[in-house]
Write an enzyme that holds these catalytic residues in place. Structure first.
Site, PDB file in Angstrom:
ATOM      1  N   HIS A  53       9.250  10.886 -24.038  1.00  0.00           N
ATOM      2  CA  HIS A  53       8.984   9.983 -25.174  1.00  0.00           C
ATOM      3  C   HIS A  53      10.146   9.017 -25.433  1.00  0.00           C
ATOM      4  CE1 HIS A  53      10.639  13.353 -28.070  1.00  0.00           C
ATOM      5  NE2 HIS A  53      11.611  12.570 -27.665  1.00  0.00           N
TER       6      HIS A  53
ATOM      7  N   HIS B 225      18.648  16.726 -20.580  1.00  0.00           N
ATOM      8  CA  HIS B 225      19.509  15.562 -20.820  1.00  0.00           C
ATOM      9  C   HIS B 225      20.554  15.853 -21.873  1.00  0.00           C
ATOM     10  CE1 HIS B 225      16.386  14.925 -23.919  1.00  0.00           C
ATOM     11  NE2 HIS B 225      16.984  13.859 -24.405  1.00  0.00           N
TER      12      HIS B 225
ATOM     13  N   HIS C 195      13.865  11.270 -34.633  1.00  0.00           N
ATOM     14  CA  HIS C 195      15.246  10.964 -34.271  1.00  0.00           C
ATOM     15  C   HIS C 195      15.951  10.171 -35.370  1.00  0.00           C
ATOM     16  CE1 HIS C 195      12.712  11.415 -30.712  1.00  0.00           C
ATOM     17  NE2 HIS C 195      13.769  11.801 -30.022  1.00  0.00           N
TER      18      HIS C 195
ATOM     19  N   GLU D 233      14.828  19.919 -26.435  1.00  0.00           N
ATOM     20  CA  GLU D 233      13.498  19.317 -26.627  1.00  0.00           C
ATOM     21  C   GLU D 233      12.411  20.058 -25.829  1.00  0.00           C
ATOM     22  OE1 GLU D 233      14.877  14.790 -27.845  1.00  0.00           O
ATOM     23  OE2 GLU D 233      13.516  15.031 -26.150  1.00  0.00           O
TER      24      GLU D 233
END
Lengths: 283, 119
Positions: free
Chosen positions: A12, A193, A59, A240
């Site tokens: 995303h 990540h 976020h 995530e």
């Protein structure tokens, strides 16, 4: 009866929206990523789900750390995106689905998941990028979306074992809804990540692929990891994985993998696209 | 897992309760950058804007010097700092390069190698 017909994992990240806005899908950098999507789009266009339940993390558009929900669910008829700090053009609204949303919220609290229930909530790239990937040109207005937001920004965060059982509880809630609706569940974000610190740039391809394999065959095995384990193995934002696990939790019947495309890197991340078909046993 | 477990990860600044408290004003300022008016106000007078959010001296220096690592040490969360990065027109590879001391091309090469599973 409402019926979950499939689950999808997808990245995303905002860079995808930029690539699509600038028509970069066929460039050497992006092609291996975007080439994964047509089979999933075709499947969605064939199955025409009525509702998408979408797990994502905010976020810093709707939620700040003044009040940070661990789990939040939207119950609105419509959701809006807004400027996330880089002045991107605001995109068309996302259609909501209030009745099933409230049914899920009621069922979850009854089931011991104390959700934050939102009648207004701005939705950020975590939710809009996956929708635009599946229905490019922002043509997602026909599908009703139920946002489920998981805290992945501030520790303490819900642990993988918890997000997985949240998914299972949502799966049960959907199965107990009277109206005939076809539902597809998106688990968005990831995969490995790390954006922050001197350790920025971590991608763990081997682990990502192992996670995709396990999401098909043995998702509970992934719940052995704590969030700190994930930070170590998959980078600070590797947590995530929780959204993917929540999605998989909703698939409480039989699962069959129909399509997969793992590609890394896109921007700073490993990207795992996967389409799972889901069927409930005959009663 | 034990409650309140903490672990050290070199080169990683876990955004936990201590950091959330320490960095509250800094993150609140960065969160405000979702609005164009706030970005304009910051650009017009960065020091005055930092004072509005009661930033510490160390945080103000980090903002002024665009020192991402120092911002993290002072309680910044990468999700809110990303909005400051946006204001500076920096993308995530630029930020990665700044934090690791690499050039942007070197950082991108590292991502490609990591993505292939070379390391």
């Amino acid at each position: 009866m409402a019926n979950i017909i499939g689950g999808i994992t997808t990245s995303h990240i905002p860079a995808i929206a930029n690539a699509m806005a600038n028509g970069l899908e066929e460039t050497p950098y992006w092609k291996p990523f975007f080439d994964g999507y047509p089979p999933v789009r075709d499947w969605l266009n064939e199955k025409k789900p009525d509702v998408i339940i979408l797990f994502y993390n905010d976020h810093g558009l709707e939620f700040f750390i003044d009040k940070k929900p661990t789990f939040a669910i939207g119950v609105a008829d419509e959701y809006h995106n807004a400027d996330e700090g880089w002045g991107i053009p605001t995109i068309p609204p996302v259609t909501g689905e209030s009745e099933l949303s409230w049914h899920i919220a009621n069922s979850l609290v009854e089931d011991g998941f104390d959700m934050t229930i939102c009648q207004e909530m701005k939705v950020d790239h975590g939710l809009t990028v996956p929708l635009n990937l599946m229905w490019p040109g922002y043509n997602y207005g026909h599908v009703k979306v139920i946002p489920v937001c998981i805290n992945c920004e501030q520790h303490p965060m819900p642990q993988p074992k918890r997000t997985f059982v949240l998914g299972q509880a949502i799966g049960r809630a959907v199965a107990s809804f009277e109206e005939d609706l076809n539902v597809v569940v998106f688990g968005t974000g990831g995969m490995s990540h790390q954006l922050d610190g001197e350790r920025a740039g971590i991608i763990n391809r081997k682990f990502d692929i192992e996670c995709l394999d396990k999401l098909v065959t043995d998702p509970e095995d992934l719940t052995k990891y704590s969030n700190l384990d994930l930070v170590e193995i998959a980078g600070a934002q590797g947590v995530e994985l929780n959204m993917l696990l929540a999605m998989r939790g909703t698939l409480i019947g039989q699962v069959k993998e129909l399509h997969r495309n793992y590609h890394a890197p896109i921007s700073n991340t490993g990207s795992g696209l996967m389409l799972l078909e889901h069927t409930m046993p005959e009663k | 897992m034990a409650t309140n477990e903490t672990r050290e990860f070199p080169g990683t600044y876990l955004f936990d309760s201590k950091m959330a408290k320490k960095g509250y004003g800094l993150n609140k300022m960065c969160y405000s950058f979702n609005n164009q008016e706030a970005r304009d106000e910051f650009n017009a007078d960065p020091d005055a804007y930092c004072d509005k959010f009661n930033l510490s001296d160390a945080q103000k220096v980090a903002i002024k010097e665009k020192d991402i690592i120092a911002m993290l040490r002072e309680g910044g969360s990468i999700y809110y700092l990303a909005k400051y990065a946006g204001l500076l027109k920096l993308n995530m590879q630029d930020i990665g390069a700044l934090q690791t001391g690499m050039s942007v091309d070197e950082f991108k090469d590292m991502l490609v190698k990591n993505g292939r599973g070379d390391v």
